[in-house]
Scaffold this active site. Sequence first.
Site, PDB file in Angstrom:
ATOM      1  NE  ARG A 100      22.801  29.138 -22.792  1.00 20.36           N
ATOM      2  CZ  ARG A 100      22.935  28.667 -24.015  1.00 20.36           C
ATOM      3  NH1 ARG A 100      21.953  28.047 -24.620  1.00 20.36           N
ATOM      4  NH2 ARG A 100      24.083  28.808 -24.655  1.00 20.36           N
ATOM      5  CE  LYS A 135      38.650  51.135 -23.397  1.00 21.72           C
ATOM      6  NZ  LYS A 135      38.749  51.732 -24.738  1.00 21.72           N
ATOM      7  CE  LYS A 167      43.973  55.897 -20.513  1.00 17.63           C
ATOM      8  NZ  LYS A 167      42.951  54.955 -21.027  1.00 17.63           N
ATOM      9  CD  GLU A 195      45.771  58.463 -22.715  1.00 17.26           C
ATOM     10  OE1 GLU A 195      45.129  57.393 -22.722  1.00 17.26           O
ATOM     11  OE2 GLU A 195      45.269  59.576 -22.439  1.00 17.26           O
ATOM     12  CG  ASP A 216      45.036  58.072 -26.599  1.00 22.69           C
ATOM     13  OD1 ASP A 216      44.521  56.953 -26.753  1.00 22.69           O
ATOM     14  OD2 ASP A 216      44.379  59.115 -26.425  1.00 22.69           O
TER      15      ASP A 216
END
Length: 279
Positions: A100, A135, A167, A195, A216
């Site tokens: 597994r 992410k 950002k 950004e 963005d």
Amino acid sequence: MNIRNFDLDAFVHATLAEDLGDRGDITSAAVIPAGARFNGVMESRDPIAVAGLPIAAAFFRALDPDVAIEQVVEDGTRVPAGTVLMRISGKARALLTAERSALNTVQHLSGVATLTATYVDAISGTGATLLDTRKTIPGLRALEKYAVRMGGGTNHRMGLWDSAMIKDNHVAVAGGVAEAVRRAVDAGIAQIIVEVDAIEQIAPALDAGATHLLLDNMAPPMLREAVALVHGRVPTEASGGVRLDTIRAIAESGVTYISVGRLTQSAPAADIGLDLAAA
């Protein structure tokens, strides 16, 4: 298999420990005779881009050092459904205990690689390069970014340490795009990604010393306008809400890069199985 900042032995040990707990594989111990042998075939049931086979082999070897393993295809290979990926032969209890963990890893990483390959194909010939993002599932970043490479994509930042990315929240706290960039320049940071979500932010960012612009959530017409304004002075990157049905138009805007979080954030696992080999 050499992946930067990834300890294969530690990963295998921790993953097996999570599955075995303090009692071990009670099913195999009860059902499988101690001396039984297992000859197995790992096969893809989907068309996939393969990733993670050397890690699967490490799981099997961890529990049966004498296992015989034939890796039939290399990571990064695209294969049709029904392709044999690996053959193994060894102690049945050990291999079924490791099954597994080995399959989970190959299914997840091949899923990431396969989704990446689909996006890479969608922008073929445009000159744009597909990037991943941060992410990633905590603890699996090195592996997931490896899988992106196996699918033909390119890694963006590996972490917060390897370049600055300013950002919207950084800009808001710093008091503006130019001020945020100026502070990064003053800190001696060589790579400064900024950004921007409006055309009027581009000139202040460039004038202050940005070395890369992340455009963005801009639609293709605005992207084309932004690319023309930048005029090759720094790389441009389209990001935000990119989907398979929109990425081609985004790429044709002339951006250098397109980053897609879903490559690692939500790639479906590949359907891969391990079955007893026919006698």
